[in-house]
Design a protein around this motif. Structure first.
Motif, PDB file in Angstrom:
ATOM      1  N   UNK A 249       0.844  -1.187   0.000  1.00 28.45           N
ATOM      2  CA  UNK A 249       0.000   0.000   0.000  1.00 28.45           C
ATOM      3  C   UNK A 249       0.882   1.241   0.000  1.00 28.45           C
ATOM      4  N   UNK A 250       0.424   2.265  -0.675  1.00 27.34           N
ATOM      5  CA  UNK A 250       1.140   3.537  -0.739  1.00 27.34           C
ATOM      6  C   UNK A 250       0.346   4.531  -1.546  1.00 27.34           C
ATOM      7  N   UNK A 251       0.897   5.713  -1.744  1.00 26.72           N
ATOM      8  CA  UNK A 251       0.224   6.700  -2.590  1.00 26.72           C
ATOM      9  C   UNK A 251       0.945   6.803  -3.931  1.00 26.72           C
ATOM     10  N   UNK A 252       0.420   7.645  -4.812  1.00 25.28           N
ATOM     11  CA  UNK A 252       0.965   7.739  -6.166  1.00 25.28           C
ATOM     12  C   UNK A 252       2.393   8.267  -6.156  1.00 25.28           C
ATOM     13  N   UNK A 253       2.693   9.196  -5.285  1.00 25.10           N
ATOM     14  CA  UNK A 253       4.062   9.720  -5.227  1.00 25.10           C
ATOM     15  C   UNK A 253       5.049   8.623  -4.849  1.00 25.10           C
ATOM     16  N   UNK A 254       4.669   7.764  -3.909  1.00 19.32           N
ATOM     17  CA  UNK A 254       5.547   6.672  -3.491  1.00 19.32           C
ATOM     18  C   UNK A 254       5.765   5.692  -4.642  1.00 19.32           C
ATOM     19  N   UNK A 255       4.711   5.415  -5.404  1.00 27.40           N
ATOM     20  CA  UNK A 255       4.846   4.496  -6.536  1.00 27.40           C
ATOM     21  C   UNK A 255       5.803   5.071  -7.576  1.00 27.40           C
ATOM     22  N   UNK A 256       5.689   6.377  -7.868  1.00 25.66           N
ATOM     23  CA  UNK A 256       6.578   7.004  -8.850  1.00 25.66           C
ATOM     24  C   UNK A 256       8.031   6.932  -8.380  1.00 25.66           C
ATOM     25  N   UNK A 257       8.267   7.190  -7.111  1.00 27.62           N
ATOM     26  CA  UNK A 257       9.634   7.136  -6.588  1.00 27.62           C
ATOM     27  C   UNK A 257      10.208   5.714  -6.682  1.00 27.62           C
ATOM     28  N   UNK A 258       9.367   4.705  -6.398  1.00 30.02           N
ATOM     29  CA  UNK A 258       9.840   3.329  -6.501  1.00 30.02           C
ATOM     30  C   UNK A 258      10.181   2.973  -7.946  1.00 30.02           C
ATOM     31  N   UNK A 259       9.319   3.365  -8.889  1.00 28.51           N
ATOM     32  CA  UNK A 259       9.588   3.065 -10.300  1.00 28.51           C
ATOM     33  C   UNK A 259      10.872   3.736 -10.772  1.00 28.51           C
ATOM     34  N   UNK A 260      11.120   4.974 -10.308  1.00 28.84           N
ATOM     35  CA  UNK A 260      12.359   5.654 -10.683  1.00 28.84           C
ATOM     36  C   UNK A 260      13.573   4.901 -10.140  1.00 28.84           C
ATOM     37  N   UNK A 261      13.475   4.399  -8.896  1.00 23.66           N
ATOM     38  CA  UNK A 261      14.592   3.637  -8.326  1.00 23.66           C
ATOM     39  C   UNK A 261      14.755   2.293  -9.042  1.00 23.66           C
ATOM     40  N   UNK A 262      13.636   1.656  -9.419  1.00 27.12           N
ATOM     41  CA  UNK A 262      13.707   0.343 -10.070  1.00 27.12           C
ATOM     42  C   UNK A 262      14.396   0.462 -11.430  1.00 27.12           C
ATOM     43  N   UNK A 263      13.922   1.391 -12.255  1.00 20.48           N
ATOM     44  CA  UNK A 263      14.494   1.511 -13.600  1.00 20.48           C
ATOM     45  C   UNK A 263      15.828   2.268 -13.600  1.00 20.48           C
ATOM     46  N   UNK A 264      16.161   2.871 -12.482  1.00 15.71           N
ATOM     47  CA  UNK A 264      17.482   3.497 -12.365  1.00 15.71           C
ATOM     48  C   UNK A 264      18.566   2.528 -11.975  1.00 15.71           C
ATOM     49  N   UNK A 265      18.209   1.271 -11.685  1.00 16.58           N
ATOM     50  CA  UNK A 265      19.174   0.228 -11.330  1.00 16.58           C
ATOM     51  C   UNK A 265      19.442  -0.633 -12.563  1.00 16.58           C
ATOM     52  N   UNK A 266      20.712  -0.774 -12.929  1.00 13.52           N
ATOM     53  CA  UNK A 266      21.083  -1.478 -14.161  1.00 13.52           C
ATOM     54  C   UNK A 266      21.258  -2.971 -13.876  1.00 13.52           C
ATOM     55  N   UNK A 267      20.131  -3.649 -13.638  1.00 13.86           N
ATOM     56  CA  UNK A 267      20.138  -5.085 -13.407  1.00 13.86           C
ATOM     57  C   UNK A 267      19.266  -5.763 -14.464  1.00 13.86           C
ATOM     58  N   UNK A 268      19.380  -7.094 -14.523  1.00 17.47           N
ATOM     59  CA  UNK A 268      18.555  -7.858 -15.455  1.00 17.47           C
ATOM     60  C   UNK A 268      17.211  -8.139 -14.785  1.00 17.47           C
ATOM     61  N   UNK A 269      16.353  -7.128 -14.762  1.00 23.09           N
ATOM     62  CA  UNK A 269      15.048  -7.299 -14.118  1.00 23.09           C
ATOM     63  C   UNK A 269      14.020  -6.452 -14.871  1.00 23.09           C
ATOM     64  N   UNK A 270      12.755  -6.775 -14.682  1.00 23.51           N
ATOM     65  CA  UNK A 270      11.668  -6.042 -15.329  1.00 23.51           C
ATOM     66  C   UNK A 270      10.393  -6.203 -14.521  1.00 23.51           C
ATOM     67  N   UNK A 271       9.475  -5.273 -14.709  1.00 18.90           N
ATOM     68  CA  UNK A 271       8.154  -5.332 -14.086  1.00 18.90           C
ATOM     69  C   UNK A 271       7.195  -5.875 -15.135  1.00 18.90           C
ATOM     70  N   UNK A 272       6.620  -7.028 -14.865  1.00 20.90           N
ATOM     71  CA  UNK A 272       5.663  -7.622 -15.806  1.00 20.90           C
ATOM     72  C   UNK A 272       4.273  -7.025 -15.665  1.00 20.90           C
ATOM     73  N   UNK A 273       3.905  -6.641 -14.436  1.00 26.05           N
ATOM     74  CA  UNK A 273       2.559  -6.120 -14.220  1.00 26.05           C
ATOM     75  C   UNK A 273       2.548  -5.208 -13.005  1.00 26.05           C
ATOM     76  N   UNK A 274       1.820  -4.092 -13.123  1.00 23.92           N
ATOM     77  CA  UNK A 274       1.636  -3.162 -12.012  1.00 23.92           C
ATOM     78  C   UNK A 274       0.170  -2.769 -11.990  1.00 23.92           C
ATOM     79  N   UNK A 275      -0.512  -3.085 -10.887  1.00 24.13           N
ATOM     80  CA  UNK A 275      -1.940  -2.782 -10.746  1.00 24.13           C
ATOM     81  C   UNK A 275      -2.105  -1.854  -9.555  1.00 24.13           C
ATOM     82  N   UNK A 276      -2.778  -0.708  -9.779  1.00 17.80           N
ATOM     83  CA  UNK A 276      -3.048   0.264  -8.723  1.00 17.80           C
ATOM     84  C   UNK A 276      -4.556   0.360  -8.532  1.00 17.80           C
ATOM     85  N   UNK A 277      -5.004   0.221  -7.268  1.00 17.65           N
ATOM     86  CA  UNK A 277      -6.426   0.340  -6.955  1.00 17.65           C
ATOM     87  C   UNK A 277      -6.583   1.369  -5.849  1.00 17.65           C
ATOM     88  N   UNK A 278      -7.422   2.390  -6.053  1.00 21.31           N
ATOM     89  CA  UNK A 278      -7.607   3.403  -4.999  1.00 21.31           C
ATOM     90  C   UNK A 278      -8.300   2.826  -3.784  1.00 21.31           C
TER      91      UNK A 278
END
Length: 323
Positions: free
Chosen positions: A122-151
């Protein structure tokens, strides 16, 4: 040998010579064509070899890069360390993790293996954006297959469902630890820029484009209002329009015209040489005949008025006529 036989023998020798020359030229051309074909084949073979070599060098370079980005080659170590990294990034972004389930990925081979993670948080939209920036800012062999947000309610809280997949190469260089080199996949290095761009939007409502800019108003030009022009003066009433020649009678040795001014009830009796003034019309009577009178107005215009017409019905005399 006769002259004729000599000429015939020379002709035969010439034919044989020409045929031999043509055969030699054809043989030479065939040999050159075969040599050129062998040369082209050799050049193509060299080009193919160079292309294969270039592809091999690129594949080797790419493999070295993938080894550097890979999770540790030990599956147990890789699964534990990447899970810890994932939880740390979610916590740093202020996303509360409810559950994270690791599993083996569906894709595997003798060269690599994939690890899968299912996250509920659980989190808010700002937290999700910060996590995505950290995830794609890391140069590893990884990917997000699915992201579902429900208010959740109306306070901006979100239920986050995340499906992540990471890869390890079985011949990776590292036995432990993750790649900490930053990735160049993001166009912006400032996470705040992504937050400012995304958080202000309502992702759960249809997008409504902003209204087009209003065209600038034309400058107001103030002009001094002029008073309206005065109305034209009312035309004066002209009694001459209602003054009719009603009779022409004999008076002594001259003819006399009677002019009846209907607006005033006045009756004028005039002869040739008499002055007159009726309404806006004035002048002198020039002649009186049995059927008309001729007058000259104050502006020296000659007019003929027939018996029964008004003074204003007068017309200039015809050129052939006389007074």
């Amino acid at each position: 040998m006769s002259q004729r036989e000599k000429m015939l023998g020379g002709g035969v020798a010439l034919v044989i010579l020409l045929w031999s020359a043509n055969w030699l030229v054809g043989t030479y051309r065939d040999a050159m064509s075969a040599a050129e074909a062998r040369l082209a084949t050799a050049q193509q073979s060299v080009a193919d070899s160079e292309l294969k070599e270039a592809k091999g060098k690129y594949a080797m370079k790419r493999l070295i890069e993938l080894r550097e980005k890979s999770l540790p080659r030990n599956v147990g170590v890789a699964q534990s360390q990447y899970r810890t990294w994932l939880v740390d990034k979610l916590s740093d972004a202020r996303i509360k993790v409810a559950d994270i389930i690791p599993s083996r990925g569906q894709s595997s081979s003798t060269f690599y293996e994939t690890l899968a993670y299912t996250v509920e948080a659980e989190g808010n939209l700002e937290a999700v954006v910060k996590f995505l920036a950290a995830f794609y800012g890391s140069d590893q062999l990884h990917k997000i297959n699915q992201l579902v947000l429900r208010p959740i309610g109306k306070g901006g809280a979100l239920r986050v469902s995340l499906s992540v997949e990471a890869m390890l190469l079985k011949d990776a260089d590292r036995e432990s630890g993750l790649n900490d080199v930053p990735s160049d996949r993001l166009a912006l290095t400032d996470t705040g820029a992504y937050v400012d761009s995304i958080v202000g939007r309502n992702l759960f409502e249809p997008y409504v484009p902003p209204p087009p800019p209003r065209p600038p108003r034309p400058p107001v030009v103030r002009t001094e209002r002029k008073p309206p022009p005065p109305p034209p003066p009312k035309p004066k009433f002209d009694d001459s329009e209602h003054a009719f020649v009603t009779a022409i009678v004999q008076s002594g040795d001259k003819l006399q015209a009677w002019i009846n001014v209907r607006t005033t009830g006045e009756l004028l009796r005039v002869k040739a040489g008499d002055p007159f003034e009726v309404g806006l019309m004035s002048g002198e009577i020039r002649d009186v005949t049995a059927k008309r009178l001729v007058l000259q107005t104050a502006d020296n215009t000659l007019l003929e008025i027939d018996l029964g017409d008004s003074l204003r019905d007068g017309q200039p005399p015809l050129p052939s006529g006389g007074i």
